[in-house]
Motif scaffolding. Structure first.
Motif, mmCIF file in Angstrom:
data_model
loop_
_atom_site.group_PDB
_atom_site.id
_atom_site.type_symbol
_atom_site.label_atom_id
_atom_site.label_comp_id
_atom_site.label_asym_id
_atom_site.label_seq_id
_atom_site.Cartn_x
_atom_site.Cartn_y
_atom_site.Cartn_z
ATOM 1 N N ASP A 39 0.808 -1.223 0.000
ATOM 2 C CA ASP A 39 0.000 0.000 0.000
ATOM 3 C C ASP A 39 0.840 1.272 0.000
ATOM 4 O O ASP A 39 0.473 2.257 -0.633
ATOM 5 C CB ASP A 39 -0.946 0.019 1.214
ATOM 6 N N ILE A 70 -1.436 -7.375 -6.638
ATOM 7 C CA ILE A 70 -1.799 -6.147 -5.931
ATOM 8 C C ILE A 70 -0.713 -5.092 -6.124
ATOM 9 O O ILE A 70 -1.004 -3.918 -6.394
ATOM 10 C CB ILE A 70 -2.041 -6.418 -4.431
ATOM 11 N N LEU A 100 -7.226 -13.246 2.862
ATOM 12 C CA LEU A 100 -6.936 -12.755 1.511
ATOM 13 C C LEU A 100 -8.017 -13.127 0.496
ATOM 14 O O LEU A 100 -7.924 -12.749 -0.676
ATOM 15 C CB LEU A 100 -5.574 -13.283 1.045
ATOM 16 N N LYS A 103 -9.744 -9.962 -1.135
ATOM 17 C CA LYS A 103 -8.853 -9.248 -2.058
ATOM 18 C C LYS A 103 -8.702 -10.013 -3.357
ATOM 19 O O LYS A 103 -8.681 -9.431 -4.441
ATOM 20 C CB LYS A 103 -7.491 -9.008 -1.424
ATOM 21 N N CYS A 104 -8.603 -11.311 -3.264
ATOM 22 C CA CYS A 104 -8.472 -12.139 -4.461
ATOM 23 C C CYS A 104 -9.725 -12.014 -5.323
ATOM 24 O O CYS A 104 -9.639 -11.847 -6.544
ATOM 25 C CB CYS A 104 -8.225 -13.587 -4.065
ATOM 26 N N TYR A 106 -11.803 -9.535 -5.363
ATOM 27 C CA TYR A 106 -11.833 -8.162 -5.883
ATOM 28 C C TYR A 106 -10.973 -8.031 -7.138
ATOM 29 O O TYR A 106 -11.415 -7.510 -8.156
ATOM 30 C CB TYR A 106 -11.351 -7.195 -4.800
ATOM 31 N N TYR A 107 -9.751 -8.501 -7.062
ATOM 32 C CA TYR A 107 -8.843 -8.372 -8.199
ATOM 33 C C TYR A 107 -9.254 -9.240 -9.384
ATOM 34 O O TYR A 107 -9.115 -8.828 -10.540
ATOM 35 C CB TYR A 107 -7.386 -8.639 -7.794
#
Length: 116
Positions: A39, A70, A100, A103-104, A106-107
């Motif tokens: 980030d 990411i 995670l 996030k996975c 989302y991507y």
């Protein structure tokens, strides 16, 4: 004489085992450090991840793939190659309780939206 032969065989074997177990920990620590940087400094995260091999199995490969994706996204790279992300998606797809997982998802959703 027999004891000496056993000792000279066990010492190198023990050293080899020690080295192999530490290599795995360094791999995991590098991914942890990269994830911590993703980030605030995604270019540094990419540099860390580029310095290690992604040829592991299971959880570590999935973490590597997701953190690398990411970091690419946060660095402004066009993440249009799903081969690396698909490794993470295949692993985390049936693990909704993993930290995670979201996030996975989302991507992968972003990638699929770009392809449409």
């Amino acid at each position: 004489m027999k004891n000496l032969k056993i000792i000279t065989t066990l010492i190198p074997l023990g050293l080899l085992l020690f080295v192999l177990t530490n290599c795995g920990r360094n791999y995991s620590r590098t991914i942890d450090r990269a994830y911590g940087l993703v980030d605030t400094d995604p270019d540094s995260a990419l540099a860390l991840l580029s310095g290690i091999s992604n040829e592991r199995l299971g959880h570590e490969t999935a973490r590597y793939a997701l953190v690398y994706t990411i970091a690419q996204d946060k660095s402004g790279w066009d993440v249009d190659d799903d081969s690396l992300l698909h490794v993470a998606y295949a692993y985390y797809g049936d693990k909704p309780d993993d930290s995670l997982y979201a996030k996975c998802q989302y991507y992968m959703g972003n990638l699929l939206a770009e392809l449409i």
